[in-house]
Design a protein around this motif. Structure first.
Motif, PDB file in Angstrom:
ATOM      1  N   ILE A 198      44.031 -12.193  53.726  1.00  0.00           N
ATOM      2  CA  ILE A 198      44.167 -11.839  54.899  1.00  0.00           C
ATOM      3  C   ILE A 198      45.056 -13.265  55.453  1.00  0.00           C
ATOM      4  N   ALA A 199      45.983 -12.842  56.407  1.00  0.00           N
ATOM      5  CA  ALA A 199      46.729 -14.058  57.033  1.00  0.00           C
ATOM      6  C   ALA A 199      45.868 -14.755  58.044  1.00  0.00           C
ATOM      7  N   ALA A 200      45.988 -16.084  57.865  1.00  0.00           N
ATOM      8  CA  ALA A 200      45.248 -16.890  58.896  1.00  0.00           C
ATOM      9  C   ALA A 200      45.451 -16.338  60.572  1.00  0.00           C
ATOM     10  N   ALA A 201      46.456 -15.899  60.782  1.00  0.00           N
ATOM     11  CA  ALA A 201      46.752 -15.387  62.289  1.00  0.00           C
ATOM     12  C   ALA A 201      45.870 -14.088  62.361  1.00  0.00           C
ATOM     13  N   ASP A 202      45.510 -13.545  61.370  1.00  0.00           N
ATOM     14  CA  ASP A 202      44.680 -12.235  61.712  1.00  0.00           C
ATOM     15  C   ASP A 202      43.087 -12.856  61.233  1.00  0.00           C
ATOM     16  N   TYR A 203      42.832 -13.764  60.743  1.00  0.00           N
ATOM     17  CA  TYR A 203      41.576 -14.205  60.122  1.00  0.00           C
ATOM     18  C   TYR A 203      40.519 -14.578  61.438  1.00  0.00           C
ATOM     19  N   PHE A 204      41.045 -15.243  62.024  1.00  0.00           N
ATOM     20  CA  PHE A 204      40.207 -16.094  63.181  1.00  0.00           C
ATOM     21  C   PHE A 204      40.138 -15.052  64.531  1.00  0.00           C
ATOM     22  N   GLN A 205      38.757 -14.754  64.848  1.00  0.00           N
ATOM     23  CA  GLN A 205      38.985 -13.552  65.995  1.00  0.00           C
ATOM     24  C   GLN A 205      37.953 -13.938  67.033  1.00  0.00           C
ATOM     25  N   GLY A 206      37.272 -14.979  66.963  1.00  0.00           N
ATOM     26  CA  GLY A 206      36.527 -15.519  68.117  1.00  0.00           C
ATOM     27  C   GLY A 206      35.686 -16.718  67.516  1.00  0.00           C
ATOM     28  N   ILE A 207      34.669 -17.004  68.533  1.00  0.00           N
ATOM     29  CA  ILE A 207      33.819 -18.062  68.339  1.00  0.00           C
ATOM     30  C   ILE A 207      32.873 -17.642  66.985  1.00  0.00           C
ATOM     31  N   MET A 208      33.108 -18.474  66.010  1.00  0.00           N
ATOM     32  CA  MET A 208      32.377 -18.144  64.612  1.00  0.00           C
ATOM     33  C   MET A 208      32.427 -16.494  64.271  1.00  0.00           C
ATOM     34  N   THR A 209      33.460 -16.092  64.599  1.00  0.00           N
ATOM     35  CA  THR A 209      33.684 -14.581  64.462  1.00  0.00           C
ATOM     36  C   THR A 209      35.202 -14.555  63.493  1.00  0.00           C
ATOM     37  N   THR A 210      35.102 -13.880  62.473  1.00  0.00           N
ATOM     38  CA  THR A 210      36.469 -13.871  61.516  1.00  0.00           C
ATOM     39  C   THR A 210      36.520 -12.185  61.250  1.00  0.00           C
ATOM     40  N   ALA A 211      37.597 -12.097  60.303  1.00  0.00           N
ATOM     41  CA  ALA A 211      37.848 -10.749  59.687  1.00  0.00           C
ATOM     42  C   ALA A 211      37.015 -10.692  58.685  1.00  0.00           C
ATOM     43  N   LEU A 212      36.133 -11.487  58.238  1.00  0.00           N
ATOM     44  CA  LEU A 212      35.383 -11.351  56.910  1.00  0.00           C
ATOM     45  C   LEU A 212      34.337 -10.275  57.094  1.00  0.00           C
ATOM     46  N   ALA A 213      34.202  -9.318  56.314  1.00  0.00           N
ATOM     47  CA  ALA A 213      33.190  -8.321  56.406  1.00  0.00           C
ATOM     48  C   ALA A 213      31.793  -8.894  55.784  1.00  0.00           C
ATOM     49  N   GLU A 214      30.630  -8.312  56.294  1.00  0.00           N
ATOM     50  CA  GLU A 214      29.399  -8.959  55.750  1.00  0.00           C
ATOM     51  C   GLU A 214      29.327  -8.789  54.354  1.00  0.00           C
ATOM     52  N   ASP A 215      29.939  -8.090  53.710  1.00  0.00           N
ATOM     53  CA  ASP A 215      29.894  -7.904  52.019  1.00  0.00           C
ATOM     54  C   ASP A 215      30.807  -8.637  51.330  1.00  0.00           C
ATOM     55  N   GLU A 216      31.696  -9.385  52.193  1.00  0.00           N
ATOM     56  CA  GLU A 216      32.779  -9.840  51.530  1.00  0.00           C
ATOM     57  C   GLU A 216      32.468 -11.637  51.246  1.00  0.00           C
ATOM     58  N   LEU A 217      32.949 -12.153  50.033  1.00  0.00           N
ATOM     59  CA  LEU A 217      32.939 -13.308  49.590  1.00  0.00           C
ATOM     60  C   LEU A 217      34.326 -13.931  50.031  1.00  0.00           C
ATOM     61  N   LEU A 218      34.302 -15.074  50.736  1.00  0.00           N
ATOM     62  CA  LEU A 218      35.525 -15.870  50.850  1.00  0.00           C
ATOM     63  C   LEU A 218      35.738 -16.603  49.613  1.00  0.00           C
ATOM     64  N   ALA A 219      36.372 -16.013  48.658  1.00  0.00           N
ATOM     65  CA  ALA A 219      36.536 -16.294  47.247  1.00  0.00           C
ATOM     66  C   ALA A 219      37.571 -17.575  47.444  1.00  0.00           C
ATOM     67  N   GLU A 220      38.474 -17.659  48.113  1.00  0.00           N
ATOM     68  CA  GLU A 220      39.623 -18.665  48.079  1.00  0.00           C
ATOM     69  C   GLU A 220      40.420 -18.890  49.250  1.00  0.00           C
ATOM     70  N   VAL A 221      40.857 -20.078  49.414  1.00  0.00           N
ATOM     71  CA  VAL A 221      41.891 -20.126  50.679  1.00  0.00           C
ATOM     72  C   VAL A 221      43.209 -20.795  49.864  1.00  0.00           C
ATOM     73  N   ARG A 222      44.304 -20.375  50.452  1.00  0.00           N
ATOM     74  CA  ARG A 222      45.623 -20.798  49.697  1.00  0.00           C
ATOM     75  C   ARG A 222      46.497 -21.512  51.085  1.00  0.00           C
ATOM     76  N   LEU A 223      46.867 -22.658  50.477  1.00  0.00           N
ATOM     77  CA  LEU A 223      47.757 -23.383  51.731  1.00  0.00           C
ATOM     78  C   LEU A 223      49.106 -23.400  51.164  1.00  0.00           C
ATOM     79  N   PRO A 224      50.080 -23.170  51.886  1.00  0.00           N
ATOM     80  CA  PRO A 224      51.308 -23.421  51.439  1.00  0.00           C
ATOM     81  C   PRO A 224      51.919 -24.996  51.266  1.00  0.00           C
ATOM     82  N   ARG A 225      52.488 -25.309  50.022  1.00  0.00           N
ATOM     83  CA  ARG A 225      52.790 -26.563  49.870  1.00  0.00           C
ATOM     84  C   ARG A 225      53.886 -26.890  51.071  1.00  0.00           C
ATOM     85  N   LEU A 226      53.995 -28.209  51.235  1.00  0.00           N
ATOM     86  CA  LEU A 226      55.112 -28.578  52.481  1.00  0.00           C
ATOM     87  C   LEU A 226      56.259 -29.418  51.647  1.00  0.00           C
ATOM     88  N   ALA A 227      57.419 -28.832  52.194  1.00  0.00           N
ATOM     89  CA  ALA A 227      58.696 -29.635  51.683  1.00  0.00           C
ATOM     90  C   ALA A 227      58.348 -31.219  51.729  1.00  0.00           C
TER      91      ALA A 227
END
Ligand SMILES: Cc1cc2nc3c(=O)[nH]c(=O)nc-3n(C[C@H](O)[C@H](O)[C@H](O)COP(=O)(O)OP(=O)(O)OC[C@H]3O[C@@H](n4cnc5c(N)ncnc54)[C@H](O)[C@@H]3O)c2cc1C
Length: 285
Positions: free
Chosen positions: A148-177
């Motif tokens: 899930i792209a960050a731009a689609d992930y956050f949806q409201g106050i304490m509300t995200t695109a994560l479903a009830e049965d989903e584990l947020l397994a990992e976050v990937r941050l792009p390395r910066l130049a």
């Protein structure tokens, strides 16, 4: 007060964890990571999960690794891991500059980066970092894995695109130049408190002008986000006080500020301008 009764589950693998979560999600089953947000709300009985799927014993979830152009942060990586830079480039220094604003030392030794994203408090520093840098969120469930792209992930106050049965397994941050400049500024009433407003900026300078600007604002709205209006003011301009002021004013004009006991909308909007300008000045210094 003490929490309402619940059943504690201690899976050893990610597959076990997502299988358990899918079984108990309907009974308000929750993942337990650092417990630094969930446990206080249970103690106050604001949350009464019937089941906790405790991922602290799951093999591999403390993994923090540089993979190609990404920093991969697994579900049990604690805030305190970022007290020192975790990679050589600007991203490592940025995370270290930010982490000291999160709560207090004991909380940072337990709370997790991914737990902050799952909890999605509007004033979470890691949520701001993830939104500003266009992170990827990796969600695992019995149904499979999705990104899930960050731009689609956050949806409201304490509300995200994560479903009830989903584990947020990992976050990937792009390395910066290597030549990326960054600045972070936060206003909170006391050290360790959640931000009333904060700004994170990053950009490069080429031929004397700003390129690839990122301006993120958090704490001010229902979730942190990039402010395109402020980025548009910066692009192609020199690092000059008047440019930074104009970008900060553009950020302030673009936000729809929250109102609460800490700050009304007008004050928060002013804070957005000040935090953004100071973050730009810090990046330029
Ligand atoms: C006094 C105090 C001050 C604080 N100040 C700040 C602050 O300034 N900034 C800030 O950002 N935070 C602050 N926090 C919160 C802290 O950073 C938490 O650690 C963080 O919000 C949640 O991480 P956790 O690992 O503790 O999650 P938990 O408390 O274990 O879980 C929080 C929620 O997320 C869910 N969850 C957790 N991990 C996952 C996962 N991998 N997949 C799916 N769901 C998951 C849980 O089910 C629960 O609903 C503060 C906390 C306290 C007690």
């Amino acid at each position: 007060m003490k929490p309402a009764p619940f059943i504690h589950h201690a899976p050893r693998t990610v597959d076990e964890a997502v299988a358990l979560l899918s079984e108990v999600a309907a009974e308000d089953g929750r993942i337990l990571a650092g417990g630094q947000s969930l446990v206080p709300t249970m103690a106050f009985r604001l949350a009464r999960p019937g089941h906790l799927v405790d991922i602290n014993g799951v093999a591999g979830l403390d993994r923090l690794a540089v993979e190609g152009g990404w920093l991969s942060i697994a579900a049990c990586v604690r805030h305190a891991r970022f007290h020192r830079p975790v990679e050589d480039g600007p991203l490592g220094r940025l995370l270290t500059a930010v982490v000291h604003h999160i709560a207090h030392y004991p909380i940072r030794t337990r709370g997790t980066f991914c737990g902050s994203l799952a909890h999605a408090d509007p004033a979470s520093e890691w949520c701001l970092v993830s939104a500003t840098l266009d992170a990827e969120v990796i969600a695992r469930s019995r149904r499979g894995t999705r990104t899930i792209a960050a731009a689609d992930y956050f949806q409201g106050i304490m509300t995200t695109a994560l479903a009830e049965d989903e584990l947020l397994a990992e976050v990937r941050l792009p390395r910066l130049a290597a030549d990326t400049r960054f600045g972070f500024e936060e206003f909170s009433r006391r050290a360790g408190d959640y931000a009333v407003a904060m700004a994170l900026v990053a950009f490069r300078v080429a031929d004397g002008v700003v390129v690839e600007p990122r301006v993120g604002v958090g704490g001010a709205e229902v979730f942190p986000r990039r402010i395109a209006e402020a980025e548009a003011v910066l692009v192609g301009q020199p690092m000059a006080p008047a440019v930074f002021r104009a970008a900060a004013e553009a950020a302030a004009a673009a936000v729809e500020p929250l109102e609460d006991l800490q700050a009304d909308a007008e004050y928060r909007r002013e804070l957005v301008a000040v935090m953004t300008r100071r973050a730009l000045e810090r990046a330029a210094a």
